[in-house]
Motif scaffolding. Structure first.
Motif, PDB file in Angstrom:
ATOM      1  N   ILE A 100       0.877  -1.173   0.000  1.00  0.00           N
ATOM      2  CA  ILE A 100       0.000   0.000   0.000  1.00  0.00           C
ATOM      3  C   ILE A 100       0.913   1.222   0.000  1.00  0.00           C
ATOM      4  CG2 ILE A 100      -1.837   1.254   1.177  1.00  0.00           C
ATOM      5  CD1 ILE A 100      -2.520  -1.414   2.625  1.00  0.00           C
ATOM      6  N   LEU A 101       0.793   2.031  -1.042  1.00  0.00           N
ATOM      7  CA  LEU A 101       1.627   3.216  -1.201  1.00  0.00           C
ATOM      8  C   LEU A 101       0.758   4.457  -1.196  1.00  0.00           C
ATOM      9  CD1 LEU A 101       3.718   1.805  -4.179  1.00  0.00           C
ATOM     10  CD2 LEU A 101       4.317   1.725  -1.761  1.00  0.00           C
ATOM     11  N   THR A 102       1.203   5.493  -0.473  1.00  0.00           N
ATOM     12  CA  THR A 102       0.523   6.790  -0.495  1.00  0.00           C
ATOM     13  C   THR A 102       1.520   7.815  -1.034  1.00  0.00           C
ATOM     14  OG1 THR A 102       1.204   7.397   1.750  1.00  0.00           O
ATOM     15  CG2 THR A 102      -0.876   6.168   1.537  1.00  0.00           C
ATOM     16  N   PRO A 103       1.065   9.014  -1.395  1.00  0.00           N
ATOM     17  CA  PRO A 103       2.011  10.019  -1.891  1.00  0.00           C
ATOM     18  C   PRO A 103       3.115  10.362  -0.890  1.00  0.00           C
ATOM     19  CG  PRO A 103      -0.218  10.657  -2.437  1.00  0.00           C
ATOM     20  CD  PRO A 103      -0.325   9.457  -1.530  1.00  0.00           C
ATOM     21  N   GLU A 104       2.813  10.253   0.418  1.00  0.00           N
ATOM     22  CA  GLU A 104       3.796  10.602   1.437  1.00  0.00           C
ATOM     23  C   GLU A 104       4.859   9.531   1.642  1.00  0.00           C
ATOM     24  OE1 GLU A 104       0.336  10.708   2.348  1.00  0.00           O
ATOM     25  OE2 GLU A 104       0.315  12.756   1.607  1.00  0.00           O
ATOM     26  N   ARG A 105       4.433   8.235   1.583  1.00  0.00           N
ATOM     27  CA  ARG A 105       5.371   7.176   1.944  1.00  0.00           C
ATOM     28  C   ARG A 105       4.775   5.806   1.623  1.00  0.00           C
ATOM     29  NH1 ARG A 105       3.446   4.884   6.817  1.00  0.00           N
ATOM     30  NH2 ARG A 105       1.865   6.164   7.785  1.00  0.00           N
ATOM     31  N   PRO A 106       5.616   4.768   1.605  1.00  0.00           N
ATOM     32  CA  PRO A 106       5.057   3.415   1.588  1.00  0.00           C
ATOM     33  C   PRO A 106       4.310   3.217   2.905  1.00  0.00           C
ATOM     34  CG  PRO A 106       7.376   3.389   0.979  1.00  0.00           C
ATOM     35  CD  PRO A 106       7.065   4.771   1.474  1.00  0.00           C
ATOM     36  N   ALA A 112      -4.300   6.731   3.419  1.00  0.00           N
ATOM     37  CA  ALA A 112      -4.635   5.470   4.082  1.00  0.00           C
ATOM     38  C   ALA A 112      -4.422   5.626   5.578  1.00  0.00           C
ATOM     39  CB  ALA A 112      -3.768   4.333   3.539  1.00  0.00           C
ATOM     40  N   GLU A 113      -5.279   4.956   6.355  1.00  0.00           N
ATOM     41  CA  GLU A 113      -5.154   4.942   7.812  1.00  0.00           C
ATOM     42  C   GLU A 113      -5.422   3.533   8.302  1.00  0.00           C
ATOM     43  OE1 GLU A 113      -6.687   8.318  10.458  1.00  0.00           O
ATOM     44  OE2 GLU A 113      -7.887   8.516   8.641  1.00  0.00           O
ATOM     45  N   SER A 114      -4.649   3.090   9.261  1.00  0.00           N
ATOM     46  CA  SER A 114      -4.918   1.782   9.854  1.00  0.00           C
ATOM     47  C   SER A 114      -5.883   1.963  11.016  1.00  0.00           C
ATOM     48  CB  SER A 114      -3.633   1.102  10.324  1.00  0.00           C
ATOM     49  OG  SER A 114      -3.039   1.857  11.348  1.00  0.00           O
ATOM     50  N   ALA A 115      -6.677   0.943  11.290  1.00  0.00           N
ATOM     51  CA  ALA A 115      -7.695   1.006  12.333  1.00  0.00           C
ATOM     52  C   ALA A 115      -7.082   1.339  13.686  1.00  0.00           C
ATOM     53  CB  ALA A 115      -8.448  -0.316  12.396  1.00  0.00           C
ATOM     54  N   GLU A 116      -5.876   0.831  13.951  1.00  0.00           N
ATOM     55  CA  GLU A 116      -5.238   1.043  15.248  1.00  0.00           C
ATOM     56  C   GLU A 116      -4.922   2.514  15.523  1.00  0.00           C
ATOM     57  OE1 GLU A 116      -4.122  -1.239  12.998  1.00  0.00           O
ATOM     58  OE2 GLU A 116      -4.699  -3.092  13.992  1.00  0.00           O
TER      59      GLU A 116
END
Length: 136
Positions: free
Chosen positions: A7-13, A81-85
């Motif tokens: 999962i890659l976002t513009p900010e970082r892997p 992207a955000e993780s549930a934790e």
């Protein structure tokens, strides 16, 4: 394991790992991917993405993007992207309820489009927190 997930976002892997199954929020509905899935490129909607490893389900809020599935590798290019934790449950619930009320009271095309996008974001975050809380 059978799938390599990135999962890659513009900010970082954002997240990399092995998985048995992944459920993606595509623009045409949810799509499951298992080992040996046919190659595909699909647009991602704002929504909850679930990843099943051998031990557990991981849930992530994905804010749109694209996914590429090829040779047991799934590459997700997400706007955010955000993780549930990392999501506060109470804040996510309050934001969801507020966004729902704003959507119901929106008038005019621009206000409705903006309220719908805010609602989808809040709903995705709240869904992944609910999945996490069910596992706990």
């Amino acid at each position: 394991m059978s799938l390599q997930i990135s999962i890659l976002t513009p900010e970082r892997p954002f997240w990399t790992g092995q998985a048995e199954e992944i459920i993606l929020p595509t623009e045409t509905g949810e799509m499951g991917v298992l080992k040996n899935h046919a190659p595909i490129i699909t647009g991602l909607d704002v929504g909850a993405m679930l990843v099943r490893t051998k031990d557990e389900w991981n849930s992530f809020a994905i804010m749109g993007g694209f996914a590429v599935v090829k040779k047991n590798k799934v590459t997700i290019l997400a706007n955010e992207a955000e993780s549930a934790e990392k999501i506060d449950t109470d804040e996510a619930k309050n934001a969801f309820e507020s966004a729902k009320m704003n959507l119901e009271s929106a008038e005019g095309v621009k206000q409705k489009v903006e309220a719908n996008f805010a609602f989808k974001r809040a709903k995705a975050r709240y869904q992944v927190v609910k999945v996490l809380n069910k596992r706990s």
